[in-house]
Design a protein around this motif. Sequence first.
Motif, short mmCIF file in Angstrom:
data_model
loop_
_atom_site.label_atom_id
_atom_site.label_comp_id
_atom_site.label_asym_id
_atom_site.label_seq_id
_atom_site.Cartn_x
_atom_site.Cartn_y
_atom_site.Cartn_z
N TRP A 281 0.85 -1.19 0.00
CA TRP A 281 0.00 0.00 0.00
C TRP A 281 0.88 1.24 0.00
O TRP A 281 1.95 1.26 0.63
CB TRP A 281 -0.89 0.02 1.24
N PRO A 282 0.48 2.30 -0.68
CA PRO A 282 1.28 3.54 -0.65
C PRO A 282 1.43 4.03 0.78
O PRO A 282 0.48 4.04 1.54
CB PRO A 282 0.45 4.52 -1.50
N TRP A 283 2.66 4.44 1.13
CA TRP A 283 2.94 4.94 2.46
C TRP A 283 2.51 6.39 2.58
O TRP A 283 2.71 7.15 1.63
CB TRP A 283 4.44 4.79 2.74
N PRO A 284 1.90 6.81 3.71
CA PRO A 284 1.53 6.04 4.90
C PRO A 284 0.20 5.30 4.70
O PRO A 284 -0.67 5.78 3.98
CB PRO A 284 1.39 7.11 5.97
N SER A 285 0.08 4.16 5.35
CA SER A 285 -1.10 3.33 5.12
C SER A 285 -1.52 2.56 6.37
O SER A 285 -1.91 1.41 6.29
CB SER A 285 -0.81 2.35 3.98
N LYS A 286 -1.38 3.20 7.54
CA LYS A 286 -1.74 2.57 8.80
C LYS A 286 -0.93 1.29 8.98
O LYS A 286 0.28 1.31 8.95
CB LYS A 286 -3.24 2.33 8.91
N PHE A 287 -1.62 0.12 9.09
CA PHE A 287 -0.92 -1.14 9.37
C PHE A 287 -0.91 -2.06 8.16
O PHE A 287 -0.69 -3.26 8.29
CB PHE A 287 -1.56 -1.86 10.55
N GLN A 288 -1.15 -1.51 6.98
CA GLN A 288 -1.16 -2.35 5.79
C GLN A 288 0.25 -2.82 5.45
O GLN A 288 1.24 -2.16 5.80
CB GLN A 288 -1.75 -1.59 4.60
N PRO A 289 0.38 -3.97 4.79
CA PRO A 289 1.71 -4.51 4.47
C PRO A 289 2.53 -3.58 3.59
O PRO A 289 1.98 -2.80 2.80
CB PRO A 289 1.39 -5.82 3.74
N LEU A 290 3.84 -3.71 3.71
CA LEU A 290 4.76 -2.94 2.88
C LEU A 290 4.83 -3.46 1.45
O LEU A 290 5.30 -2.77 0.56
CB LEU A 290 6.16 -2.99 3.50
N GLY A 291 4.38 -4.71 1.26
CA GLY A 291 4.50 -5.33 -0.06
C GLY A 291 5.86 -6.00 -0.22
O GLY A 291 6.64 -6.10 0.73
N GLY A 292 6.14 -6.46 -1.41
CA GLY A 292 7.41 -7.12 -1.67
C GLY A 292 7.23 -8.40 -2.45
O GLY A 292 6.30 -8.55 -3.24
N VAL A 293 8.14 -9.35 -2.21
CA VAL A 293 8.12 -10.63 -2.92
C VAL A 293 8.11 -11.75 -1.90
O VAL A 293 8.98 -11.81 -1.02
CB VAL A 293 9.34 -10.78 -3.85
N PHE A 433 1.55 -8.09 9.79
CA PHE A 433 1.98 -9.47 9.55
C PHE A 433 0.80 -10.42 9.43
O PHE A 433 0.85 -11.41 8.70
CB PHE A 433 2.97 -9.92 10.63
N ALA A 434 -0.29 -10.14 10.15
CA ALA A 434 -1.49 -10.97 10.03
C ALA A 434 -2.18 -10.73 8.70
O ALA A 434 -2.69 -11.67 8.07
CB ALA A 434 -2.44 -10.67 11.18
N ILE A 435 -2.19 -9.49 8.24
CA ILE A 435 -2.78 -9.18 6.93
C ILE A 435 -1.98 -9.85 5.83
O ILE A 435 -2.55 -10.38 4.86
CB ILE A 435 -2.85 -7.65 6.72
N GLU A 436 -0.65 -9.85 5.96
CA GLU A 436 0.19 -10.54 4.96
C GLU A 436 -0.21 -12.01 4.84
O GLU A 436 -0.36 -12.54 3.73
CB GLU A 436 1.66 -10.44 5.34
#
Length: 772
Positions: A281-293, A433-436
């Motif tokens: 999610w575009p930063w800032p985004s509360k507790f949403q994941p940073l993304g990645g692989v 981490f739970a959302i991931e």
Amino acid sequence: MNILTNPKKLRGFERHLKVENVSRRSILKGLGIAGGFALAAPVMSRPAFAAYETGASKMPHGTVVDPRVFVSIAPDGIVTIVGHRAEMGTGVRTSLPLIVAEEMEADWSRVRVQQAPGNEAKYGNQDTDGSRSTRHYLMPMRQIGASARSMLEAAAAKRWGVPATEVKARNHEVVHAASGRKLGFGDLATDAAKESVPGIEGLKLKDPKDFRYLGKGQIGIVDLRDITVGKAHYGADIRLPGMKYAVIARPPVTGGKVKSFDAAEAMKVSGVEKVLEVKGWPWPSKFQPLGGVAVIARNTGAAIKGRDALKIVWDDGANGKYDSVAYRASLEEAARKPGLVVRKEGDADAALKGADKVITGEYYLPHLAHVSMEPPVAVADVKGDRCEIWAPVQSAGGTREDVAKTLGIPDANVTVNVTLLGGGFGRKSKCDFAIEAALLSKELGAPVKVQWTREDDVRHGFLHTVSVERIEAGLDKSGKVIAWRHRSVAPTIASTFAPGAKHEAPFELGMGLIDNPFEIANLQCENPEAAAHTRIGWFRAVSNIPRAFAVQSMVAEIASATKRDPKDMLLELIGSPRLVNLSSVKDPWNYGEPYGSYPIDTARLRKVVELVADKGGWGRSVPKGHGLGIAVHRSFVSYIATIVEVAVDDKGKFTVPRVDTAIDCGTYVNPERIESQIEGAAIMGLSLAKHGEITFKDGKVQQGNFDDFPVIRMDESPLVTHVYIVPPGPDTPPSGVGEPGVPPFAPALINAIFAATGKRIRSLPIGKQLEA
């Protein structure tokens, strides 16, 4: 009340309280057990009445006071009490059920505790943070226990055909004194379930003088045996049939994203099954994941090896030039210029100009990482429009809501099972981490465990803010402080929720800045701007850490400059016993509590200083190379004073032979937990002061594990920590314990080092400053 307990399963465990997790399956199983209180009874959500007002009603979902939700009794008399907060070492999963057991006259050896899943509509607020579980739930838990007791007494009275006023619950039985008849709780369970829940107005609470457990003795935590013998279940212990294991390569710079990646080498690693990009999610985004692989494998080890083999090209984004050294300089520059005035008493500017002497102190604290012993981990199982999660989260209800929102499903379709937390310190209030795990499970159509490594934890978490605190104190010719100006510059937690946030939020300003208790005629607090370049989050004691460090260090500096005893100087600045007036402050935050119940009371602040000075032997003779330092701070509406004794050798190495701490936390439940939390705060406070520092270069965290972000070892820990608890007054409400012990430690330590060596440290961590 309901039955969630299988009596056969619990037989033979009378000597050890057993904790179980209330999952959806166990609730369904409970419906088939005959006798006792019925789960199908209507749930009555009622506001708690209280002898004092708290901020509990302002928390999301408030409080629920209903014995049918929290208490069940099996036919064999086993009482099961639901713990709806997360256990991370504070003992809350013991303390809150203990309050219920006390009021209902249950025998604690026959009580079992079950962990509630995330469901704030049913249980009320479940955020285990802010050191507020006891202060918000002491009275509601008492009411729940008293209601259960009343229902049991009413059932017994009807069976015997006597007035309810003639019977009384006592130690797991209801007794009719006139006839000598007795009935156990298990014998009355079915009949009691048919009784109406008594109204709040007529509910009779126990007289505190009759308490058997609350405030008495040493009640061990219910999890202690399982933790000791290795049977306790943490997040990393969860296993599900067909479960996949995942680790994620996240952007090394906050706000960055994947440009491209090559998974060819990763797929060659034995056990690796799949590599896929994770939405960010575009930063800032509360507790949403940073993304990645993400690398998906048959076990975590294979997933980590696969991640190591990935070739990723990152777009670092706007924060790619973030550098700790340059940023510190910018904070110091801002602290030397006027900032947003957030409190003003008298005319500090004029008083400073007219002062006989001005003492200036500039204090620096770097970013800090939580590094709880258990890094973030979560297991998720998404099937269709339903999701079940197992994770060590501090906010089960908040996790449920955030996961539901991310997946686009109703809250009711998400079950969050809370495991024991291997430490939290605020990190596990954020459920990224739970959302991931939920997103990957949905994508793969199988249960997935997402495991963070220590390096992930240090480099991709929510850090404690970096801070520069500048204080100028003006003295008259007699050495009396007549002016005080405090500028605090730090990126705000608000930046995690909204772009462009550059001033600290009211709740941060209320942590040792605007709530300064000193009796100084000319006092001004300012908050210059500071932009965030990484994720900032709650940390144990939050902004109280830099504020206490600065304020209490400055007190000792003034004492040194005026040749005064630091303790005497501190008491002089605190001034006369009074309630501090913050009418000049626009939004005076008080940890969410009303000032009527929780004023800033300098009499209580003075009391802990005087108590620790007496018990800790302030002014006692110490060996050469030793020194004593003192500090006091009010946080989370509690008052804590600490004396640290330090020993510094001729090479600059130092140890801490003794710590003394006095705490006034109002009415308390379990003194064993208070002592434990203060002892832990001394260890954490020393660790942060001695070693704690997260630095950035080119936007990236430079540390990764305990080799470069060390925590103190056993041989470095304080040798002895004494804890003195101030007895509460009859109407003193409870206040926080989990966090308040940390803030006064660092300044007490620094002041002790000055007493031992004459060296004044204004920048943390101490590191090798004494060795230079």
